[in-house]
Design a protein around this motif. Structure first.
Motif, short mmCIF file in Angstrom:
data_model
loop_
_atom_site.label_atom_id
_atom_site.label_comp_id
_atom_site.label_asym_id
_atom_site.label_seq_id
_atom_site.Cartn_x
_atom_site.Cartn_y
_atom_site.Cartn_z
N LEU A 141 86.82 65.71 7.51
CA LEU A 141 87.75 66.28 6.52
C LEU A 141 87.75 67.80 6.60
O LEU A 141 88.81 68.43 6.58
CB LEU A 141 87.37 65.81 5.12
CG LEU A 141 88.18 66.39 3.97
CD1 LEU A 141 89.65 65.99 4.09
CD2 LEU A 141 87.60 65.94 2.64
N GLY A 142 86.57 68.39 6.72
CA GLY A 142 86.46 69.84 6.86
C GLY A 142 87.18 70.34 8.10
O GLY A 142 87.89 71.35 8.07
N ARG A 143 87.03 69.63 9.22
CA ARG A 143 87.71 70.03 10.45
C ARG A 143 89.22 69.94 10.30
O ARG A 143 89.96 70.83 10.73
CB ARG A 143 87.23 69.18 11.63
CG ARG A 143 85.82 69.51 12.10
CD ARG A 143 85.47 68.82 13.41
NE ARG A 143 85.58 67.37 13.36
CZ ARG A 143 84.61 66.56 12.93
NH1 ARG A 143 83.46 67.06 12.49
NH2 ARG A 143 84.78 65.25 12.94
N VAL A 144 89.68 68.87 9.68
CA VAL A 144 91.12 68.69 9.47
C VAL A 144 91.67 69.82 8.61
O VAL A 144 92.68 70.45 8.95
CB VAL A 144 91.43 67.31 8.83
CG1 VAL A 144 92.86 67.24 8.34
CG2 VAL A 144 91.14 66.20 9.82
N MET A 145 91.03 70.08 7.49
CA MET A 145 91.56 71.10 6.58
C MET A 145 91.42 72.50 7.16
O MET A 145 92.27 73.37 6.89
CB MET A 145 90.89 70.99 5.20
CG MET A 145 91.18 69.65 4.51
SD MET A 145 92.91 69.06 4.60
CE MET A 145 93.74 70.29 3.62
N ASN A 146 90.40 72.76 7.97
CA ASN A 146 90.31 74.04 8.66
C ASN A 146 91.44 74.19 9.68
O ASN A 146 91.99 75.29 9.84
CB ASN A 146 88.95 74.21 9.35
CG ASN A 146 87.92 74.76 8.40
OD1 ASN A 146 88.20 75.63 7.58
ND2 ASN A 146 86.71 74.25 8.49
N ALA A 147 91.81 73.11 10.36
CA ALA A 147 92.94 73.18 11.30
C ALA A 147 94.23 73.50 10.55
O ALA A 147 95.04 74.32 11.01
CB ALA A 147 93.07 71.86 12.07
#
Length: 162
Positions: A141-147
């Motif tokens: 989730l963190g990776r997705v929202m950072n993208a």
């Protein structure tokens, strides 16, 4: 005029996941707001202002920078900070550097409130998000929202709010 591209509709699974994101985010933010209002009489937006001020040198920020950091309109932040000022959580003053800007500074009362509210807020984040999923899913989730943030902030490099 350039030819238009056909719409790439979401498939059923993507639509389900998109709606889950929208509904889940809305419900989570509402719950975190409700928790803070019930325990401390402050909104999630007010709490976030206190957090941003606490992380700034001298517990102070220019109002325009604060609005950009929160991704709220300047008028919304001005209204919220005015309410917080009436409660004694922040004070506002003209910027000493140029006299044009306004600086918001967290008071000792605001800092004391933040110190009491932070454990309640973190417990709500844990109970309603972090502890519901595996560490791997939370990291994803963190990776997705950072993208998402990287893409959207790239058009406004002076507004990286992380």
């Amino acid at each position: 005029m350039a030819p238009t591209q056909p719409t790439r509709w979401l498939d059923d699974e993507q639509q389900r996941d998109w709606r889950a994101l929208v509904i889940g985010t809305t419900l989570l933010m509402d719950q975190l707001d409700d928790d803070l209002r019930a325990a401390f009489g402050v909104s999630l937006a007010e709490y976030e202002i206190l957090v941003r001020l606490s992380e700034s040198e001298g517990r102070a920020m220019r109002m325009a920078v604060l609005a950009d950091a929160l991704r709220h309109s300047r008028s919304r932040v001005t209204h919220t900070v005015a309410r917080m000022e009436r409660s004694g959580l922040v004070v506002r003053a003209a910027c000493a550097d140029d006299g044009r800007g306004i600086i918001a500074t967290m008071t000792d009362k605001g800092h004391a409130l933040l110190t009491r509210a932070a454990p309640v807020h973190v417990a709500g984040v844990r109970a309603n998000l972090v502890d519901l999923v595996s560490p791997e899913d939370f990291a994803a989730l963190g990776r997705v929202m950072n993208a998402v943030a990287d893409r959207l902030v790239s058009g406004h490099p002076d507004r990286d709010i992380r």
